[in-house]
Design an enzyme around this catalytic site. Structure first.
Site, PDB file in Angstrom:
ATOM      1  CB  SER A 208      12.531   5.166  12.993  1.00 37.95           C
ATOM      2  OG  SER A 208      11.568   5.041  13.989  1.00 37.95           O
ATOM      3  CE  LYS A 212      13.300  -0.230  16.626  1.00 34.84           C
ATOM      4  NZ  LYS A 212      13.198   0.824  17.589  1.00 34.84           N
ATOM      5  CD  GLN A 255       9.451   0.139  21.015  1.00 26.76           C
ATOM      6  OE1 GLN A 255      10.152   0.953  20.422  1.00 26.76           O
ATOM      7  NE2 GLN A 255       8.623  -0.683  20.397  1.00 26.76           N
ATOM      8  CD  GLU A 263       5.941  -1.337  17.449  1.00 28.76           C
ATOM      9  OE1 GLU A 263       6.172  -0.905  18.590  1.00 28.76           O
ATOM     10  OE2 GLU A 263       6.248  -0.725  16.408  1.00 28.76           O
ATOM     11  CD1 TRP A 307       7.975   4.535  20.532  1.00 30.44           C
ATOM     12  CD2 TRP A 307       7.014   4.079  22.489  1.00 30.44           C
ATOM     13  NE1 TRP A 307       7.519   3.245  20.480  1.00 30.44           N
ATOM     14  CE2 TRP A 307       6.925   2.933  21.662  1.00 30.44           C
ATOM     15  CE3 TRP A 307       6.479   4.028  23.788  1.00 30.44           C
ATOM     16  CZ2 TRP A 307       6.324   1.753  22.097  1.00 30.44           C
ATOM     17  CZ3 TRP A 307       5.871   2.849  24.211  1.00 30.44           C
ATOM     18  CH2 TRP A 307       5.805   1.737  23.369  1.00 30.44           C
ATOM     19  CG  HIS A 343      10.452   9.580  14.621  1.00 33.50           C
ATOM     20  ND1 HIS A 343      11.638   9.341  15.269  1.00 33.50           N
ATOM     21  CD2 HIS A 343      10.003   8.367  14.208  1.00 33.50           C
ATOM     22  CE1 HIS A 343      11.907   8.042  15.221  1.00 33.50           C
ATOM     23  NE2 HIS A 343      10.922   7.433  14.585  1.00 33.50           N
TER      24      HIS A 343
HETATM   25  C1  MCU Z   1      11.934   3.973  16.831  1.00 33.55           C
HETATM   26  O1  MCU Z   1      11.538   2.893  15.997  1.00 33.55           O
HETATM   27  C2  MCU Z   1      10.195   2.458  15.941  1.00 33.55           C
HETATM   28  C3  MCU Z   1       9.683   2.075  17.300  1.00 33.55           C
HETATM   29  O2  MCU Z   1      10.495   1.056  17.845  1.00 33.55           O
HETATM   30  C4  MCU Z   1       8.250   1.587  17.176  1.00 33.55           C
HETATM   31  O3  MCU Z   1       7.691   1.321  18.450  1.00 33.55           O
HETATM   32  C5  MCU Z   1       7.356   2.599  16.485  1.00 33.55           C
HETATM   33  O4  MCU Z   1       6.159   2.007  16.221  1.00 33.55           O
HETATM   34  O5  MCU Z   1       7.944   2.924  15.240  1.00 33.55           O
HETATM   35  C6  MCU Z   1       9.230   3.465  15.272  1.00 33.55           C
HETATM   36  C7  MCU Z   1       9.550   3.722  13.841  1.00 33.55           C
HETATM   37  O6  MCU Z   1      10.141   2.914  13.178  1.00 33.55           O
HETATM   38  O7  MCU Z   1       8.995   4.824  13.312  1.00 33.55           O
HETATM   39  C8  MCU Z   1       9.139   5.065  11.934  1.00 33.55           C
END
Ligand code: MCU
Length: 397
Positions: A208, A212, A255, A263, A307, A343
């Site tokens: 997530s 990145k 997103q 964010e 998302w 996720h």
């Molecule tokens: C996928 O990574 C992020 C995403 O970019 C955000 O918009 C969301 O709030 O959180 C994701 C994440 O890190 O989830 C653990």
């Protein structure tokens, strides 16, 4: 009369020596501002000035240019090696001490070492934790990335140990700061006794937001032999252009750049002026894969969460894959997408993909890493003619 030859010899005294010219390879003009709109994913194989990239050596320069573009317009600057880095290892914890510009920080990295075997062991740096199956004979370094750069929300800008060293006005967003932290862990491993880690066989992973970050670390830290990016979505394996298209043309709630900078602080504030017109950026995230090349890279994604932009990730990274194809290392980059799971919960069908990449790139075993799969849930598809208006050269092996 002055001969042409003597004229050229005299003139050469005023030209920079060759080494100087080469060290500028791929550097960006100080005042460059992107102005040209390009709806396609920018051509990896063309320098900013339009010159074609035709050899592996030219690609090395082009990747410098791409790295400079990402830093200037999206991620912020990765500082050069600090004046001093040293480490110590005791009770399973690596302590990393860094000094630069008269300031010092220190952070700790717990290491889980295999229970059997003699080592030195390959290791994976878990950027904010790991949610992929790591074999028991591979060590895990637990990197608390939030300690180096916070990522709670907008109030995290400039917060964390990186900014204690480089100032709260440093251009780096959190992901470049984490990359810097990972580089310092490797510096400390290289000079510290007793940890039993093989510094030539290191990988990085994260999921997530931390996925990145794992992608950015793999892109900017060449000592990482393997990068495993899990469900990183937008700002990771997704391309800004395709994510905008998904939201604006396909009405999919995914997103985009405009949303992501509101964010959190993963990016530099230097990205803000571009989020509303990403087609002006002379790069996109297919080129992040190009910075990892030719090293091992596995992008794992989830087709079931809009998302994350599954179509964006698929199109972006199958396009990035063309760089590995040009370099003759097609099977060093795998892409796998499955839906119907939560996720960061790796489905069991994808576990062998992770094992294959770890075996080959960290354990020195032969494994079939020709993996490019999507389960097609959510109609993930990619109309290449909308996004790719360039050809893939063959630089040879
Ligand atoms: C996928 O990574 C992020 C995403 O970019 C955000 O918009 C969301 O709030 O959180 C994701 C994440 O890190 O989830 C653990």
């Amino acid at each position: 009369m002055v001969s042409i030859k003597s004229y050229l010899i005299a003139l050469s005294a005023f030209l920079p020596p060759l080494a100087y010219a080469q060290s500028g390879c791929g550097s960006l003009p100080a005042t460059f501002t992107p102005t040209t709109t390009n709806a396609f994913l920018p051509d990896p194989f063309s320098f900013l000035n339009g010159t074609a990239v035709t050899t592996q050596d030219e690609w090395a320069c082009r990747s410098q240019e791409i790295g400079a573009l990402f830093q200037r317009f999206e991620l912020g600057d990765l500082p050069p090696s600090p004046q001093s880095v040293n480490g110590s290892f005791s009770n399973g914890v690596l302590t990393v001490n860094v000094s630069d510009n008269g300031k010092s920080i220190s952070f700790q990295v717990p290491i889980t070492t295999p229970k059997t075997g003699t080592g030195p062991f390959p290791a994976i740096i878990a950027n904010g934790g790991s949610s992929v199956p790591i074999p028991t004979d591979v060590a895990v370094l637990n990197f608390n990335n939030n300690d180096i750069a916070e990522q709670n929300d907008q109030t995290s800008r400039g917060q964390g140990k990186f900014f204690q060293l480089y100032g709260t006005n440093a251009t780096a967003g959190a992901m470049i700061a984490w990359t810097w932290g990972i580089a310092r862990i490797i510096d400390a491993l290289e000079t510290t006794e007793g940890h039993n880690i093989d510094v030539t066989r290191l990988g990085v992973t994260g999921c997530s937001r931390n996925g990145k970050g794992a992608f950015v670390a793999g892109a900017f830290e060449p000592r990482l032999a393997l990068t495993i990016v899990q469900e990183s979505g937008s700002g990771g394996a997704g391309c800004w252009r395709i994510s905008d298209y998904m939201l604006n043309d396909q009405d999919i709630d995914t997103q985009t750049a405009t949303e992501i900078v509101q964010e959190n602080v993963w990016f530099s504030t230097s990205f803000n002026p571009w989020v509303g017109n990403v087609t002006t950026l002379p790069f996109d995230h297919h080129l992040l894969a190009g910075l990892v090349a030719p090293r091992g890279l596995l992008v794992i994604d989830n087709t079931g969460i809009d998302w994350l932009g599954p179509e964006s990730v698929w199109g972006c990274q199958t396009t990035g894959h063309k760089i590995y194809e040009a370099l003759g290392v097609s099977d060093s980059f795998g892409i796998t997408q499955q839906g119907n799971h939560s996720h960061c919960a790796l489905p069991s069908q994808e576990a062998p993909d992770v094992t294959a990449f770890i075996s080959r790139f960290l354990q020195g075993q032969s494994a079939n890493t020709s993996i490019i799969n999507t389960d097609g849930v959510n109609n993930v598809g990619f109309n290449q003619s909308l996004w790719v208006d360039w050809n893939t050269p063959d630089f040879g092996d």
